[in-house]
Write an enzyme that holds these catalytic residues in place. Sequence first.
Site, short mmCIF file in Angstrom:
data_model
loop_
_atom_site.label_atom_id
_atom_site.label_comp_id
_atom_site.label_asym_id
_atom_site.label_seq_id
_atom_site.Cartn_x
_atom_site.Cartn_y
_atom_site.Cartn_z
N TRP A 1 9.76 -1.14 -8.81
CA TRP A 1 8.30 -1.15 -8.96
C TRP A 1 7.86 -0.58 -10.29
O TRP A 1 6.93 -1.11 -10.91
CB TRP A 1 7.63 -0.43 -7.77
CG TRP A 1 7.70 -1.29 -6.55
CD1 TRP A 1 8.42 -1.05 -5.42
CD2 TRP A 1 7.08 -2.57 -6.35
NE1 TRP A 1 8.29 -2.10 -4.53
CE2 TRP A 1 7.48 -3.05 -5.07
CE3 TRP A 1 6.25 -3.38 -7.12
CZ2 TRP A 1 7.06 -4.28 -4.56
CZ3 TRP A 1 5.83 -4.61 -6.61
CH2 TRP A 1 6.23 -5.05 -5.35
N ASP B 1 1.67 5.60 -9.55
CA ASP B 1 1.62 4.59 -8.49
C ASP B 1 2.11 5.30 -7.23
O ASP B 1 3.30 5.56 -7.06
CB ASP B 1 2.55 3.42 -8.84
CG ASP B 1 2.65 2.39 -7.70
OD1 ASP B 1 2.04 2.61 -6.64
OD2 ASP B 1 3.36 1.37 -7.89
N LYS C 1 0.43 0.30 3.45
CA LYS C 1 1.56 1.09 3.94
C LYS C 1 1.06 2.28 4.77
O LYS C 1 1.49 2.46 5.90
CB LYS C 1 2.40 1.56 2.76
CG LYS C 1 2.97 0.35 2.01
CD LYS C 1 3.51 0.70 0.67
CE LYS C 1 3.81 -0.51 -0.19
NZ LYS C 1 4.77 -1.45 0.37
N1 PMP Z 1 3.98 -0.46 -6.08
C1 PMP Z 1 4.77 -0.07 -5.08
C2 PMP Z 1 5.46 1.26 -5.17
C3 PMP Z 1 4.95 -0.89 -3.96
O1 PMP Z 1 5.76 -0.51 -2.97
C4 PMP Z 1 4.26 -2.13 -3.89
C5 PMP Z 1 4.39 -3.06 -2.71
N2 PMP Z 1 5.48 -2.96 -1.93
C6 PMP Z 1 3.46 -2.50 -4.97
C7 PMP Z 1 3.33 -1.64 -6.04
C8 PMP Z 1 2.75 -3.82 -4.96
O2 PMP Z 1 1.74 -3.82 -4.00
P1 PMP Z 1 0.84 -5.08 -3.70
O3 PMP Z 1 1.69 -6.08 -3.00
O4 PMP Z 1 -0.30 -4.56 -2.88
O5 PMP Z 1 0.35 -5.60 -5.02
#
Ligand code: PMP
Length: 356
Positions: free
Chosen positions: A102, A168, A192
């Site tokens: 991520w 994040d 989440k």
């Molecule tokens: N950052 C992290 C740490 C994540 O776990 C996720 C999704 N699993 C995201 C960003 C992306 O999230 P979204 O699908 O809502 O764009």
Amino acid sequence: MPRAHNFSAGPAALPTEVMTEIQRDLLDYRSTGMSVMEISHRSSTFMDIASRAEHSLRQLLHIGEDYHVLFLQGGARLQFTMIPLNLAAPGEVVEYVDTGIWSQKALHEAERLRDAKSVASAHDHIPSESTWRRHSGSKYLYITSNETISGVQYHEFPSVDSVPLVVDASSDFLTRPMEVDRFGLIYACAQKNFGPSGLAIVIVRKDLCPEPLEHESEYLNYAIHAKNTSMFNTPNTFAWYIAGLMFDWISAQGGVKEMQTQCEMKSRKLYDLIDGSVLYRSVIESRFRSSVSVTFTLTDDALHRPLLDAAENAGIHHLKGHRAVGGFRASLYNGVPMQAVDALVEFLADFEQRKS
Ligand code: PMP
């Protein structure tokens, strides 16, 4: 109907009490004869839902008036774009700590937009701050508090004073206390720990997003969303309402400190089982193991499919690891009850015994 033991990484389990409240309100929100999703975002009924949700979140995290709290759309990933666009000008340096998939994705998006640099890279632990290669003139330093795919988590946040720290917190937001004023910007998607997908919360220090005279995009501008109280365009009203219910639920449980206690108890049960077993193995350095995303592999790969099948048969769902890394993952977010974790631990212990 019994609720499944749901360990999905997101969209993820929500507390049954909250789901029941949503169900109760679904056709008739507080005697309006309408569902929340059927009423205008400009109505006093929704404005009240919106401001109460923001107020509850501010109370949970002790967020001061020097921060905007924004309820935005586009999930967490839109923030990969909005952060560099808002916090740095074209050509300016921004720094990223690469601790997993991520943070890498966020870095790659920032590289398209600004002069983004990786200050350190490691995917099975958090590299020590003393090894970070810092860059002068940087506009912010970006970290991912919990790498949802690998299960690596910052248990201590770095002390960065020289530039705003951006985090994040998508997968561990509201699973523990955070000292908001140590950060320039905190953001998290909802799916989440506090609601359905599509919604993201952005907590940003007001001085970092002054109203610009010129900006590359009107829509991707925090100042515009702040000025319009996150209603520049029609917000995801239903998700916003559910987030408000979740904030109230967390508060009723005892707040984020209690969420942390629960999360640590849940993950300890699983790590104890993994560490005491021959079949299950954690590949993350123990100091950096996540309290919310517990990942593990098997010493016998041939048992991968049988384990997933047996779990499904036992009513235990979404244990499969992310396709990028394989293995297994149990997400232990706020909405996952302790009984589900107890059922999982019992199931895994029994599976090992039967296969040995
Ligand atoms: N950052 C992290 C740490 C994540 O776990 C996720 C999704 N699993 C995201 C960003 C992306 O999230 P979204 O699908 O809502 O764009």
